[in-house]
Design an enzyme around this catalytic site. Structure first.
Site, short mmCIF file in Angstrom:
data_model
loop_
_atom_site.label_atom_id
_atom_site.label_comp_id
_atom_site.label_asym_id
_atom_site.label_seq_id
_atom_site.Cartn_x
_atom_site.Cartn_y
_atom_site.Cartn_z
N ASP A 9 -31.23 6.85 -10.93
CA ASP A 9 -30.83 7.34 -9.62
C ASP A 9 -30.24 8.73 -9.86
O ASP A 9 -29.95 9.12 -10.99
CB ASP A 9 -29.80 6.40 -9.02
CG ASP A 9 -29.27 6.88 -7.69
OD1 ASP A 9 -30.08 7.19 -6.80
OD2 ASP A 9 -28.03 6.99 -7.56
N ASP A 11 -27.82 10.83 -7.20
CA ASP A 11 -26.47 11.00 -6.67
C ASP A 11 -25.55 9.88 -7.15
O ASP A 11 -25.84 8.69 -6.94
CB ASP A 11 -26.50 11.00 -5.14
CG ASP A 11 -27.31 12.14 -4.58
OD1 ASP A 11 -26.71 13.12 -4.13
OD2 ASP A 11 -28.56 12.06 -4.61
N ASP A 190 -25.94 3.35 -9.34
CA ASP A 190 -24.50 3.29 -9.05
C ASP A 190 -24.15 2.48 -7.82
O ASP A 190 -22.96 2.36 -7.50
CB ASP A 190 -23.94 4.72 -8.89
CG ASP A 190 -24.42 5.39 -7.62
OD1 ASP A 190 -23.58 5.84 -6.81
OD2 ASP A 190 -25.65 5.48 -7.42
#
Length: 242
Positions: A9, A11, A190
């Site tokens: 991922d 961000d 995240d």
């Protein structure tokens, strides 16, 4: 196929983009004539949930002030979203920084023979621009964004497309439609979105423990938690051999 693909991922995983995202959301709200409602680092977790999540939180805080002249929430969000994207695109790397050790970890994985790629829910053009401005475009064999396909994470299609593109570029292999023929892979993320994406794809996930959720990310039961990027190669070896 003996090679492996590690998918990241963007961000909140590779880079802390929260301050620039929150600034863009505040600017979008201000352009509509309302006072900014978000602050950093308090609202960093919301930033990593996306533009509409930030606008939704802004609306809730404005409504909590008892403002009677607010439009309907849906109209507020849909009108603000293009403004947010424009503001973000104009100042995409003002405060954004790669997490400590991220570059070195990805480089180590590539030296070890892994393909590395990005699958993000950031619009593709913005993601490509950010990765270029951070100077790490050459570290990834593929990048799939929120609008690359008709669906986004946690739908499994963007993840599979990321694997196809990475396998073609790094290994010269064309992956078909049968996921049983796909190479081993792992998703580094995240949020719950990344956990659900990995679960849908039937692959292990490693979630970062240095984001806004900290140790609370363990509630999602990933195969491993990454506390620092220096630990990543060993964690990947462990989860892929499990």
């Amino acid at each position: 196929m003996g090679a492996h693909i590690i998918v990241f991922d963007l961000d909140g995983t590779l880079a802390d983009t929260s301050a620039d995202l929150l600034a863009a959301a505040n600017q979008a709200v201000a352009e509509a004539g309302w006072p900014p409602m978000l602050s950093h680092p308090k609202d960093a977790l919301c930033a990593f949930r996306g533009g509409r999540a930030m606008l939704k939180l802004s609306y809730a805080r404005l409504a909590a002030q008892g403002r009677s002249d607010l439009p309907q929430e849906e109209a507020f969000i849909e009108a603000g979203y293009p403004r947010l994207l424009a503001a973000y695109g104009a100042a995409i790397d003002t405060h954004t920084r790669l997490y400590e050790g991220a570059v070195q970890a990805v480089q180590a994985l590539r030296v070890a023979g892994y393909a590395t790629a990005i699958c993000t829910n950031k619009p593709e053009a913005l993601a490509v621009d950010l990765v270029a401005k951070l100077g790490v475009s050459d570290l990834f064999d593929a990048l799939v964004g929120a609008d690359t396909l008709p669906t986004r994470k946690p739908d499994v299609a963007p993840y599979h497309e990321t694997l196809r593109r990475a396998a073609k570029r790094r290994f010269g292999v064309d992956l078909g439609a049968d996921v049983r023929d796909f190479p081993q892979s792992c998703l580094i993320g995240d949020t719950v979105t990344d956990r659900e994406t990995a679960r849908a794809a039937g692959v292990p996930s490693i979630l970062v423990g240095f984001g806004p959720e900290g140790g609370d990310i363990a509630r999602l039961s990933p195969e491993a938690i990454l506390d620092h990027y220096s630990d990543l190669p060993a964690l990947i070896e462990r989860v892929l051999s499990a």
